[in-house]
Design a protein around this motif. Structure first.
Motif, short mmCIF file in Angstrom:
data_model
loop_
_atom_site.label_atom_id
_atom_site.label_comp_id
_atom_site.label_asym_id
_atom_site.label_seq_id
_atom_site.Cartn_x
_atom_site.Cartn_y
_atom_site.Cartn_z
N ARG A 1 0.84 -1.21 0.00
CA ARG A 1 0.00 0.00 0.00
C ARG A 1 0.87 1.25 0.00
N LEU A 2 1.95 1.21 0.75
CA LEU A 2 2.84 2.36 0.83
C LEU A 2 3.53 2.62 -0.51
N GLN A 3 3.96 1.55 -1.17
CA GLN A 3 4.58 1.69 -2.49
C GLN A 3 3.59 2.32 -3.47
N ASN A 4 2.32 1.88 -3.42
CA ASN A 4 1.31 2.46 -4.30
C ASN A 4 1.07 3.93 -3.98
N LYS A 5 1.18 4.29 -2.72
CA LYS A 5 1.04 5.69 -2.31
C LYS A 5 2.14 6.53 -2.93
N PHE A 6 3.36 6.03 -2.90
CA PHE A 6 4.48 6.72 -3.55
C PHE A 6 4.20 6.87 -5.04
N TYR A 7 3.69 5.80 -5.65
CA TYR A 7 3.42 5.81 -7.09
C TYR A 7 2.36 6.85 -7.45
N GLU A 8 1.27 6.84 -6.72
CA GLU A 8 0.18 7.77 -7.01
C GLU A 8 0.61 9.22 -6.82
N ALA A 9 1.57 9.45 -5.92
CA ALA A 9 2.04 10.82 -5.68
C ALA A 9 3.14 11.24 -6.64
N GLY A 10 3.61 10.31 -7.49
CA GLY A 10 4.66 10.65 -8.44
C GLY A 10 6.05 10.57 -7.86
N PHE A 11 6.25 9.72 -6.85
CA PHE A 11 7.57 9.57 -6.24
C PHE A 11 8.08 8.12 -6.29
N ALA A 12 7.55 7.30 -7.17
CA ALA A 12 8.04 5.94 -7.37
C ALA A 12 8.82 5.88 -8.68
N GLY A 13 9.93 5.18 -8.68
CA GLY A 13 10.72 5.08 -9.90
C GLY A 13 11.21 6.44 -10.37
N ILE A 14 11.80 7.19 -9.46
CA ILE A 14 12.19 8.57 -9.77
C ILE A 14 13.12 8.63 -10.97
N ALA A 15 14.07 7.68 -11.08
CA ALA A 15 15.00 7.68 -12.20
C ALA A 15 14.65 6.65 -13.27
N VAL A 16 13.43 6.10 -13.21
CA VAL A 16 12.96 5.13 -14.21
C VAL A 16 12.27 5.89 -15.35
N PRO A 17 12.49 5.50 -16.61
CA PRO A 17 11.85 6.20 -17.73
C PRO A 17 10.33 6.26 -17.59
N THR A 18 9.76 7.36 -18.06
CA THR A 18 8.31 7.57 -17.92
C THR A 18 7.50 6.52 -18.68
N TYR B 1 7.79 3.52 -18.68
CA TYR B 1 7.60 2.33 -17.85
C TYR B 1 6.98 2.70 -16.50
N GLY B 2 6.39 3.87 -16.41
CA GLY B 2 5.69 4.27 -15.19
C GLY B 2 6.50 5.08 -14.22
N GLY B 3 7.77 5.34 -14.54
CA GLY B 3 8.62 6.12 -13.65
C GLY B 3 8.50 7.61 -13.90
N GLN B 4 9.38 8.37 -13.26
CA GLN B 4 9.32 9.83 -13.35
C GLN B 4 10.30 10.40 -14.37
N GLY B 5 11.22 9.58 -14.87
CA GLY B 5 12.13 10.04 -15.92
C GLY B 5 13.13 11.08 -15.45
N LEU B 6 13.43 11.12 -14.17
CA LEU B 6 14.38 12.09 -13.64
C LEU B 6 15.76 11.44 -13.49
N THR B 7 16.61 11.97 -12.65
CA THR B 7 17.99 11.51 -12.57
C THR B 7 18.32 10.91 -11.21
#
Length: 419
Positions: free
Chosen positions: A51-68, A70-76
């Motif tokens: 549930r906590l991981q999903n909370k991070f995902y919904e807020a835009g803080f999961a996979g910060i350096a993962v390409p967008t 694939y569901g990430g934020q595409g940052l560094t």
């Protein structure tokens, strides 16, 4: 829509505001770890992490350096580091970090097909899939390339038979990255292939291993005629060592990977050493103060070393194998800090009042200290990697280098393939 990347400082400010408004304080007793925990309590903690991981995902803080894509934020990696720094003292989904994000998700990002990445990376980031690595084997020790778990081609599928061991948390996880032997008639590094497979399916038995402290997180898995579609193969057939070398790199990076979310100083999970000294009543002892200084020094050096390695690896100044330097320091430093904690606790390391949080576990941590030099690749293997692949020293003789894997003598282990 602008393609401009959010600055690290703007991201940090946004992350800080969300963390302090939305997350609870870090609770070490609910985090993943090698400790004795009631089965129902552990499963409840796993469910909470999802549930906590999903909370991070919904807020835009999961996979910060993962390409967008694939569901990430595409940052560094710098954005991830800023987030980790702001996370100090707050909760985060520990079971989705190592080995789920690194090495497993990192390996998929490096070698997976588009279908594999699109199917699994978003599911990981949403909290739906926890991954483990089926790597070590009962008869293999640190010789990963000596895998005898066998995969045999059957039309569009592969049939896997063998055994894996020391898989932390396999009993509550979903998917595995698995190294298997696909050719016994070539030298051992040339006949390996990597697959992905769901853990809980017919043909896979997961046995928990009880450790001396009562923990049952480590598992052994027996694979019997497990069918895996060829579409779940990662990398080329018989080229698993190419994948494996990068896999080992990500494993050594572990919590220092740019794909991993964690409080910037992992020591937050431990009782501060000075509190142990206060509880033991010896904080003013000159010898104890010297030990406290040494423990603090190890923290500072470890943090500075990882910053240096992160920058060097990202820039290409340091070779990938330099990740072994951090692995070696982490193992040695953890052993020394556990010893310091027990020395400071004194008699309370052997027997302590249950209501004294600062002293509880000092003796247990001392008895379990060597785990830090084994899990995630042994420190002996890290020393080899540093000497041979970073410093360029002569490689150790390999008497089996010219033999096919079938010709290499080995003891009989349940689940072994032909030979």
């Amino acid at each position: 829509m602008s393609d401009q990347v959010e600055s690290v400082e703007d991201f940090r400010t946004r992350a800080r505001k969300w963390i302090r408004a939305e997350l609870g304080k870090y609770r070490g007793e609910t985090a993943a770890g090698l400790r004795s925990v009631d089965r129902d309590a552990e499963l409840a903690a796993v469910a909470y992490d999802r549930r906590l991981q999903n909370k991070f995902y919904e807020a835009g803080f999961a996979g910060i350096a993962v390409p967008t894509r694939y569901g990430g934020q595409g940052l560094t990696g710098a954005h991830q580091k800023a987030f980790n720094e702001e996370l100090l003292g707050y909760e985060y989904p520990t079971r989705f970090q190592v080995p789920t994000m690194s090495p497993c998700a990192a390996v998929l990002l490096d070698f997976g097909t588009e279908e594999q990445k699109s199917r699994h990376i978003p599911a990981i980031l949403r909290g739906e899939e926890i991954w483990m690595q089926f790597l070590s084997e009962p008869g293999g020790g640190s010789d990963v390339a000596g895998a005898v778990t066998t995969a045999v081609r059957d039309g569009e599928d592969w049939i896997l038979n063998g055994a894996k061991i020391w898989t932390t948390g396999a009993w509550w996880s979903d998917w595995a990255l698995c190294l298997a032997r696909t050719d016994w008639d070539v030298p051992k590094h040339r006949g390996l292939t990597v697959f992905i497979l769901p853990i809980h399916q017919p043909g896979i038995e997961v046995h928990q291993i009880e450790m001396l402290n009562g923990a049952k997180d480590f598992c052994q898995e027996f694979l019997t005629d497990v069918r895996v579609p060829d579409s779940d193969r990662v990398g080329a057939v018989d080229d698993g060592w190419t994948v494996g070398r990068r896999w080992m790199f990500h494993e050594r990076m572990a919590a220092n990977s740019p794909h991993v979310t964690r409080a910037d100083r992992p020591a937050i999970v431990d009782t501060p050493m000075v509190d142990v000294a206060r509880a033991a009543g010896n904080v003013d002892d000159p010898g104890v103060r010297e030990l406290l200084g040494e423990a603090h020094m190890l923290d500072l050096v470890g943090s500075a070393l990882q910053d240096r390695l992160t920058v060097g690896l990202a820039s290409g100044v340091l070779p990938d194998q330099s990740a072994a330097i951090g692995r070696l320091f982490h193992g040695v430093a953890n052993v020394r800090q556990a010893t310091i904690r027990a020395d400071i606790a004194g008699c309370a390391a052997a027997a302590w009042p249950e209501d004294d949080d600062a002293l509880v576990g000092a003796g247990e941590a001392f008895l379990m200290r060597q785990v830090a030099c084994i899990g995630g690749g042994t420190t002996e293997m890290a020393r080899n990697a540093i000497s041979e692949r970073v410093l360029g020293m002569p490689r150790e003789p390999a008497p089996d280098g010219n033999l096919t894997f079938r010709e290499i003598p080995r003891g009989k282990v349940r689940g072994s393939g032909p030979g």
